[in-house]
Design an enzyme around this catalytic site. Structure first.
Site, PDB file in Angstrom:
ATOM      1  N   ASN A  43      34.738   1.231   1.086  1.00  0.00           N
ATOM      2  CA  ASN A  43      35.167   1.713   2.390  1.00  0.00           C
ATOM      3  C   ASN A  43      36.095   2.922   2.245  1.00  0.00           C
ATOM      4  O   ASN A  43      36.976   2.923   1.396  1.00  0.00           O
ATOM      5  CB  ASN A  43      35.890   0.572   3.115  1.00  0.00           C
ATOM      6  CG  ASN A  43      36.039   0.798   4.593  1.00  0.00           C
ATOM      7  OD1 ASN A  43      36.334   1.897   5.034  1.00  0.00           O
ATOM      8  ND2 ASN A  43      35.840  -0.244   5.364  1.00  0.00           N
ATOM      9  N   GLN A  83      30.539  -6.096  14.029  1.00  0.00           N
ATOM     10  CA  GLN A  83      30.534  -5.782  15.449  1.00  0.00           C
ATOM     11  C   GLN A  83      29.113  -5.327  15.764  1.00  0.00           C
ATOM     12  O   GLN A  83      28.622  -4.386  15.141  1.00  0.00           O
ATOM     13  CB  GLN A  83      31.532  -4.659  15.777  1.00  0.00           C
ATOM     14  CG  GLN A  83      32.981  -5.000  15.495  1.00  0.00           C
ATOM     15  CD  GLN A  83      33.397  -4.733  14.064  1.00  0.00           C
ATOM     16  OE1 GLN A  83      32.826  -3.923  13.363  1.00  0.00           O
ATOM     17  NE2 GLN A  83      34.406  -5.445  13.614  1.00  0.00           N
ATOM     18  N   HIS A 103      25.048   1.521  13.050  1.00  0.00           N
ATOM     19  CA  HIS A 103      24.221   1.111  11.904  1.00  0.00           C
ATOM     20  C   HIS A 103      24.743  -0.268  11.543  1.00  0.00           C
ATOM     21  O   HIS A 103      25.945  -0.436  11.288  1.00  0.00           O
ATOM     22  CB  HIS A 103      24.436   2.099  10.748  1.00  0.00           C
ATOM     23  CG  HIS A 103      23.584   1.863   9.546  1.00  0.00           C
ATOM     24  ND1 HIS A 103      23.351   2.860   8.630  1.00  0.00           N
ATOM     25  CD2 HIS A 103      22.920   0.779   9.087  1.00  0.00           C
ATOM     26  CE1 HIS A 103      22.582   2.405   7.655  1.00  0.00           C
ATOM     27  NE2 HIS A 103      22.313   1.129   7.925  1.00  0.00           N
ATOM     28  N   HIS A 125      26.256  -3.242   9.949  1.00  0.00           N
ATOM     29  CA  HIS A 125      27.035  -3.362   8.715  1.00  0.00           C
ATOM     30  C   HIS A 125      27.942  -4.580   8.778  1.00  0.00           C
ATOM     31  O   HIS A 125      28.408  -4.973   9.844  1.00  0.00           O
ATOM     32  CB  HIS A 125      27.841  -2.099   8.418  1.00  0.00           C
ATOM     33  CG  HIS A 125      28.774  -1.656   9.497  1.00  0.00           C
ATOM     34  ND1 HIS A 125      28.348  -1.025  10.651  1.00  0.00           N
ATOM     35  CD2 HIS A 125      30.116  -1.714   9.590  1.00  0.00           C
ATOM     36  CE1 HIS A 125      29.388  -0.723  11.405  1.00  0.00           C
ATOM     37  NE2 HIS A 125      30.483  -1.151  10.785  1.00  0.00           N
ATOM     38  N   HIS A 158      31.389  -6.141   7.149  1.00  0.00           N
ATOM     39  CA  HIS A 158      32.614  -5.901   6.390  1.00  0.00           C
ATOM     40  C   HIS A 158      32.914  -7.146   5.564  1.00  0.00           C
ATOM     41  O   HIS A 158      32.817  -8.265   6.079  1.00  0.00           O
ATOM     42  CB  HIS A 158      33.805  -5.673   7.332  1.00  0.00           C
ATOM     43  CG  HIS A 158      33.685  -4.458   8.177  1.00  0.00           C
ATOM     44  ND1 HIS A 158      34.306  -3.274   7.862  1.00  0.00           N
ATOM     45  CD2 HIS A 158      33.028  -4.242   9.342  1.00  0.00           C
ATOM     46  CE1 HIS A 158      34.045  -2.379   8.798  1.00  0.00           C
ATOM     47  NE2 HIS A 158      33.263  -2.939   9.709  1.00  0.00           N
TER      48      HIS A 158
END
Length: 169
Positions: free
Chosen positions: A83, A139, A150, A152, A154
């Site tokens: 990240n 989210q 896109h 994803h 975390h």
């Protein structure tokens, strides 16, 4: 039915937001810092790191340097990368290679591959950081706080005392 469900005709209260430092409060890392972290993870994974990309990788509208990527699933459908502005050490993202904004748009094969990849990367991070747990976050759509259209996930490795205990449901 239970004490958490709204009564008939009532709306559920909105979920409280996860407390995350604002984006501008987190320092962006250099390409070199991210490459070094990704290299450490891929070395720890060994052959499980898969065939890593040599070209830039698409993440929504962004084109990421391939040195940020440390994992590619055996099928090549999913990738994991470090990240730019991590919340905790080891905060990474796992994405489907195909740019898809919502989870419902993934094929069954992509969905299975994504979450198998999440599990493998989570295991790596927990070992790397001697973490006992992990926070997984996603989210799905702009109204849920998704800032990059896109899909994803975390992954944030966590240890004892990192997160305040919450009542069980």
């Amino acid at each position: 039915i239970d004490r958490w469900s709204p009564a008939d005709g009532e709306r559920a209260a909105p979920a409280s937001a996860m407390e995350v430092p604002p984006d501008d409060a987190r320092r962006p890392r250099t390409v070199e810092e991210m490459a070094d972290e990704a290299r450490q993870y891929s070395q720890r994974m060994g052959p499980m790191a898969g065939e890593l990309p040599r070209e830039k990788v698409q993440f929504g509208k962004f084109r990421l340097d391939p040195t940020q990527v440390f994992y590619a699933s055996p099928s090549g459908l999913s990738l994991a990368f470090v990240n730019l502005k991590p919340i905790v050490p080891g905060h990474v993202l796992v994405v489907p290679r195909r740019v898809v904004p919502r989870i419902a748009e993934l094929t069954p094969e992509e969905l299975k591959d994504l979450f198998t990849s999440v599990s493998e990367v989570q295991s790596l991070l927990q070992g790397f950081y001697s973490a006992t747990s992990a926070t997984l976050g996603m989210q799905d759509g702009p109204d849920a706080g998704q800032s990059v259209p896109h899909v994803h996930v975390h992954i944030l490795p966590q240890g004892r005392g990192d997160v305040e205990p919450r009542p069980s449901l």
